[in-house]
Design a protein around this motif. Structure first.
Motif, PDB file in Angstrom:
ATOM      1  N   ALA A  27       0.811  -1.212   0.000  1.00 46.70           N
ATOM      2  CA  ALA A  27       0.000   0.000   0.000  1.00 46.70           C
ATOM      3  C   ALA A  27       0.844   1.262   0.000  1.00 46.70           C
ATOM      4  O   ALA A  27       0.341   2.339  -0.342  1.00 46.70           O
ATOM      5  N   ASP A  28       2.115   1.150   0.382  1.00 43.87           N
ATOM      6  CA  ASP A  28       2.983   2.332   0.362  1.00 43.87           C
ATOM      7  C   ASP A  28       3.745   2.478  -0.951  1.00 43.87           C
ATOM      8  O   ASP A  28       4.641   3.320  -1.062  1.00 43.87           O
ATOM      9  N   ARG A  29       3.367   1.689  -1.976  1.00 45.15           N
ATOM     10  CA  ARG A  29       3.986   1.819  -3.303  1.00 45.15           C
ATOM     11  C   ARG A  29       2.891   2.010  -4.355  1.00 45.15           C
ATOM     12  O   ARG A  29       2.636   1.139  -5.175  1.00 45.15           O
ATOM     13  N   PRO A  30       2.213   3.158  -4.331  1.00 46.82           N
ATOM     14  CA  PRO A  30       1.077   3.358  -5.234  1.00 46.82           C
ATOM     15  C   PRO A  30       1.448   3.317  -6.708  1.00 46.82           C
ATOM     16  O   PRO A  30       0.580   3.019  -7.550  1.00 46.82           O
ATOM     17  N   GLU A  31       2.717   3.597  -7.029  1.00 43.50           N
ATOM     18  CA  GLU A  31       3.130   3.544  -8.429  1.00 43.50           C
ATOM     19  C   GLU A  31       3.072   2.123  -8.981  1.00 43.50           C
ATOM     20  O   GLU A  31       3.127   1.912 -10.205  1.00 43.50           O
ATOM     21  N   ARG A  32       2.936   1.146  -8.101  1.00 46.13           N
ATOM     22  CA  ARG A  32       2.871  -0.254  -8.533  1.00 46.13           C
ATOM     23  C   ARG A  32       1.438  -0.766  -8.664  1.00 46.13           C
ATOM     24  O   ARG A  32       1.230  -1.867  -9.176  1.00 46.13           O
ATOM     25  N   PHE A  33       0.471  -0.015  -8.204  1.00 50.95           N
ATOM     26  CA  PHE A  33      -0.905  -0.515  -8.175  1.00 50.95           C
ATOM     27  C   PHE A  33      -1.385  -0.925  -9.565  1.00 50.95           C
ATOM     28  O   PHE A  33      -1.846  -2.046  -9.784  1.00 50.95           O
ATOM     29  N   GLN A  34      -1.316  -0.007 -10.507  1.00 54.63           N
ATOM     30  CA  GLN A  34      -1.844  -0.267 -11.837  1.00 54.63           C
ATOM     31  C   GLN A  34      -1.036  -1.354 -12.546  1.00 54.63           C
ATOM     32  O   GLN A  34      -1.610  -2.203 -13.249  1.00 54.63           O
ATOM     33  N   LYS A  35       0.265  -1.353 -12.347  1.00 49.85           N
ATOM     34  CA  LYS A  35       1.092  -2.405 -12.954  1.00 49.85           C
ATOM     35  C   LYS A  35       0.689  -3.773 -12.428  1.00 49.85           C
ATOM     36  O   LYS A  35       0.637  -4.748 -13.187  1.00 49.85           O
ATOM     37  N   ALA A  36       0.430  -3.854 -11.124  1.00 45.50           N
ATOM     38  CA  ALA A  36       0.005  -5.122 -10.542  1.00 45.50           C
ATOM     39  C   ALA A  36      -1.327  -5.569 -11.132  1.00 45.50           C
ATOM     40  O   ALA A  36      -1.535  -6.758 -11.423  1.00 45.50           O
ATOM     41  N   ALA A  37      -2.240  -4.628 -11.327  1.00 49.75           N
ATOM     42  CA  ALA A  37      -3.542  -4.953 -11.899  1.00 49.75           C
ATOM     43  C   ALA A  37      -3.411  -5.476 -13.323  1.00 49.75           C
ATOM     44  O   ALA A  37      -4.146  -6.378 -13.743  1.00 49.75           O
ATOM     45  N   GLU A  38      -2.484  -4.914 -14.071  1.00 50.91           N
ATOM     46  CA  GLU A  38      -2.292  -5.308 -15.458  1.00 50.91           C
ATOM     47  C   GLU A  38      -1.635  -6.680 -15.577  1.00 50.91           C
ATOM     48  O   GLU A  38      -1.790  -7.357 -16.600  1.00 50.91           O
TER      49      GLU A  38
END
Length: 287
Positions: A27-38
């Motif tokens: 949760a402290d790495r928001p730049e990874r959220f969308q990449k993880a979803a993809e």
């Protein structure tokens, strides 16, 4: 996925993962959220291991400010007894993610969680002993087990055998018991069972074999801690063309028989038909 169809009706789960590969993202790495979803079938946004206590408010803000599709997102909060638990529960009630993964469950589901859709983590000795009560709680929609936390709770040195003990580094007996209990009690309660992470994300072969075993046991998904683990998990859960061809043939013939029958020299009965239906369901095929 809302249920697996069968020849004698449809078995409906209160919740099912949208695919086999669930990927944790801090949760402290928001730049990874969308990449993880993809790169996965579902994302588990992690407020437990993925956010420090002194940065928890910012982590929650990250979740609000970087929204993902609620249909394919799970929120893992901190566990009961932690200083952030109460506020995490309050936060879960206000955000868009209605599936909440709860770690460090012990004797029962805390009353504070009432009304939330819960994936209960079985990673304490107390949870193993009380797993039937946990699995049958009306708000619990899935079980997930944690090998490393369980090992720490047991006072153990490692969740797996060393290379000297076994080149395949299988889980030790308490961990194997926890895994089996999760699958059996999830099946008995009619809820989803999710297999634990394979912590060595460089070991793609080991991840594949473990996920293949998870499929054989009846798990519906495997959690991952690195995107590199997603392809071997998906490969393991996807039935081969030969498996699908056999499954289709079994289901087709079952429709014309009222009991056991022979097919290509093999006796086919109701359990084998159900296994064939499950293989087709994993491939998104309903008969």
């Amino acid at each position: 996925m809302t249920g697996f169809s069968s020849l004698d009706g449809e078995q409906t789960f209160p919740w099912l993962p949208s695919g086999p590969a669930l990927l944790f993202v801090p949760a402290d790495r928001p730049e990874r959220f969308q990449k993880a979803a993809e790169r996965s079938d579902m994302v588990i946004i992690d407020l437990e291991d993925g956010a420090a206590v002194d940065n928890h408010e910012q982590a929650r803000a990250n979740i609000i400010n970087n929204p993902l599709d609620p249909e394919v997102t799970i929120l893992r909060i901190t566990g009961p007894g932690t200083p952030t638990f109460a506020e995490d529960v309050a936060f879960a009630r206000t955000c868009d993610y209605d599936i909440v993964m709860v770690p460090k469950i012990r004797d029962s589901i805390p009353a504070e969680l009432e009304g939330l859709k819960i994936i209960a983590m079985i990673e304490t000795p107390q949870a193993m002993i009380n797993i039937q009560q946990i699995a049958t709680h009306p708000d619990v929609v899935g079980l997930f087990w944690g090998a490393e936390d369980l090992t720490a709770e047991l006072g153990g040195a490692s969740s797996r055998q060393s290379v000297d003990e076994n080149p395949r580094r299988h889980y030790r007996d308490p961990q194997r018991l926890a895994r089996a209990l999760v699958q059996v009690h999830a099946a008995a309660a009619g809820i989803a069972a999710i297999d634990a992470v394979h912590t060595d994300f460089r070991d793609e072969r080991g991840q594949y074999l473990e996920a293949l075993d998870a499929v054989g046991c009846g798990f519906l998904a495997t959690a991952c801690i690195h995107p590199a683990m997603v392809p071997p998990v998906r490969k393991a859960y996807k039935p081969s063309e030969a498996t699908l061809a056999r499954a289709r043939k079994i289901v087709d013939h079952a429709g014309t028989h009222t009991g056991a029958f022979q097919l290509d020299g093999e006796m086919i009965d109701a359990p084998v038909v159900k296994q064939a239906v499950a293989a087709l369901a994993r491939a998104g095929i309903t008969e």
